[in-house]
Scaffold this active site. Structure first.
Site, mmCIF file in Angstrom:
data_model
loop_
_atom_site.group_PDB
_atom_site.id
_atom_site.type_symbol
_atom_site.label_atom_id
_atom_site.label_comp_id
_atom_site.label_asym_id
_atom_site.label_seq_id
_atom_site.Cartn_x
_atom_site.Cartn_y
_atom_site.Cartn_z
ATOM 1 N N HIS A 66 -11.360 -29.654 -2.460
ATOM 2 C CA HIS A 66 -12.233 -29.785 -1.033
ATOM 3 C C HIS A 66 -13.453 -29.933 -1.437
ATOM 4 C CE1 HIS A 66 -12.977 -25.447 -1.203
ATOM 5 N NE2 HIS A 66 -11.646 -25.280 -1.141
ATOM 6 N N GLN A 67 -14.489 -29.878 -0.304
ATOM 7 C CA GLN A 67 -15.976 -29.919 -0.862
ATOM 8 C C GLN A 67 -16.420 -28.981 -1.613
ATOM 9 O OE1 GLN A 67 -17.996 -32.706 -0.309
ATOM 10 N NE2 GLN A 67 -16.111 -33.877 0.330
ATOM 11 N N GLY A 68 -15.848 -27.774 -1.306
ATOM 12 C CA GLY A 68 -16.103 -26.434 -2.165
ATOM 13 C C GLY A 68 -15.987 -26.931 -3.582
ATOM 14 N N HIS A 69 -14.882 -27.323 -4.061
ATOM 15 C CA HIS A 69 -14.456 -27.591 -5.540
ATOM 16 C C HIS A 69 -15.493 -28.788 -5.778
ATOM 17 C CE1 HIS A 69 -10.510 -26.317 -4.156
ATOM 18 N NE2 HIS A 69 -10.616 -25.146 -5.253
ATOM 19 N N GLN A 71 -0.875 -14.250 -10.382
ATOM 20 C CA GLN A 71 -1.973 -13.516 -9.321
ATOM 21 C C GLN A 71 -1.541 -13.498 -8.196
ATOM 22 O OE1 GLN A 71 -4.996 -16.834 -10.362
ATOM 23 N NE2 GLN A 71 -5.410 -16.960 -8.363
ATOM 24 N N GLY A 120 -6.181 -26.462 -7.295
ATOM 25 C CA GLY A 120 -6.049 -27.794 -6.806
ATOM 26 C C GLY A 120 -6.080 -27.796 -5.275
ATOM 27 N N PHE A 121 -5.654 -28.823 -4.654
ATOM 28 C CA PHE A 121 -5.806 -29.077 -3.307
ATOM 29 C C PHE A 121 -7.510 -29.205 -3.179
ATOM 30 C CE2 PHE A 121 -5.053 -29.021 1.382
ATOM 31 C CZ PHE A 121 -3.832 -30.013 1.205
#
Length: 284
Positions: free
Chosen positions: A34-37, A61, A31-32
Site C-alpha cells: 500500500h502507500q505506506g510501503h 512471528q 506484501g499486499f
C-alpha cells in the site's frame, strides 16, 4: 525487475552487485503493498543503486490464533506496484526456503521485546528478529528501510543491529496516513465500514494527547485515562494497551518529556491496529 524465489539465485545477484560496487538498499515487507510501503520504497530508491524488496509472510512471528493463514497476499498485484516504484529485485521465498527441515536457530532481543506488542504477542519479536537477521545476511544491504508505524519493531531491529555488529544502516520512515488520519496497514482491509469509522479513534487519541501536553499536562496516567474513556466509547473497540514510553528503552514513563512516545494497540472488532506518536509536538 526480477522476481527471485530461491536463496541461491539471490546470492548470485547480490555477489554481482557487490562486484559492480553497487550500494544495495533493502525494504522488507509481508506484501499486499500500500502507500505506506511505497513511501519506504521511495526512500530506498533514493538511497541505493540496487533496490531489493522482500515479500514474505513470516510464520515464526505469528502466534496461535493470529491471522497468518488469512493475512492478505497478492504477489501479482505487488509485482506491478513494485515495478512502478522502481524496485530492481523482489525476493519472495517460500517458508520452506527460509526454514528448511531441521531449522533450529532463532534470534532473541531481550528487555525491549517484553513490553507493548511483545507482552500480548509472545514470541513475535523472536520471529521478527530471526527473519530480519536472515534477510540481512542474504541481501547484504548497506541500508534497510522500515516504517515508524511499527515503532517497537524499529527499535528492536536497531538494537539487534547494534548488538550483533551487523553492517547496515537502519532508516525509519514517518507513518503514512490515509486522508482521514488512519495509519496505513494491510489489516485495514479487515475492517467493516462502521468499524473503519471507529478506527479513527486511534489517530484522534494521538492528537488529543499531544494537545493535552501542549496545554501543560505531563502526568501520563491522566493522559491515558482520558484516552481510555474516549476509545471505550467506540462500540467495537477493545484496548490492548495505551502506554507512554521512552523512545529508546521503551520503559513506561510517569512524566512526559521530549523522549516520550504514546503507543496504542486497539482491537476494532477482531482487527488489531497499532499507532504511535511523540507527545512533544516539536520533536525532531
Amino acid at each position: 525487475m526480477d522476481i527471485i524465489n530461491t536463496i541461491d539465485e539471490l546470492d548470485k545477484r547480490v555477489v554481482a552487485a557487490q562486484e559492480a560496487g553497487q550500494k544495495i538498499a533493502y525494504v522488507p515487507t509481508m506484501g499486499f503493498l500500500h502507500q505506506g510501503h511505497l513511501s519506504l520504497l521511495k526512500e530506498g530508491r533514493k538511497r541505493g543503486d540496487l533496490l531489493i524488496l522482500s515479500i514474505f509472510v513470516n510464520p515464526t512471528q505469528f502466534g496461535e490464533g493470529e491471522d497468518f493463514e488469512d493475512y492478505p497476499r497478492d504477489l501479482q498485484q505487488d509485482s506491478a506496484v513494485a515495478q512502478a516504484a522502481g524496485v530492481d529485485i523482489i525476493f519472495a521465498p517460500t517458508a520452506k526456503e527460509m526454514y528448511p527441515a531441521g531449522y533450529a536457530t532463532y534470534v532473541n532481543v531481550e528487555g525491549i521485546t517484553e513490553t507493548l506488542c511483545g507482552a500480548s504477542r509472545p514470541g513475535h519479536f523472536q520471529g521478527v528478529c530471526t527473519v530480519v537477521s536472515k534477510f540481512f545476511n542474504l541481501v547484504q544491504p548497506q541500508v534497510a528501510i522500515f516504517g515508524n508505524k511499527d515503532f517497537q519493531q524499529l527499535t528492536v531491529i536497531k538494537r539487534m543491529v547494534k548488538d550483533l555488529h551487523i553492517p547496515v544502516e537502519i532508516v525509519g520512515v514517518p507513518i503514512f496516513r490515509e486522508e482521514d488520519g488512519l495509519a496505513m496497514s494491510s489489516r485495514n482491509l479487515y475492517l467493516q465500514p462502521q468499524q473503519r469509522k471507529q478506527a479513527l479513534v486511534l489517530s484522534r487519541s494521538l492528537a488529543q494527547a499531544q494537545e493535552l501536553v501542549a496545554q501543560g499536562e505531563t502526568d501520563s496516567a491522566v493522559i491515558i485515562a482520558q484516552l481510555k474513556a474516549e476509545i471505550e466509547r467506540q462500540p467495537d473497540a477493545r484496548i490492548d494497551y495505551i502506554k507512554v514510553c521512552h523512545q529508546l528503552t521503551l520503559k513506561d514513563q510517569e512524566i512526559v518529556d521530549a523522549d516520550s512516545v504514546l503507543f496504542l494497540a486497539v482491537y476494532i472488532g477482531t482487527t488489531r491496529l497499532i499507532d504511535n506518536a511523540y507527545l512533544v509536538s516539536d520533536h525532531d
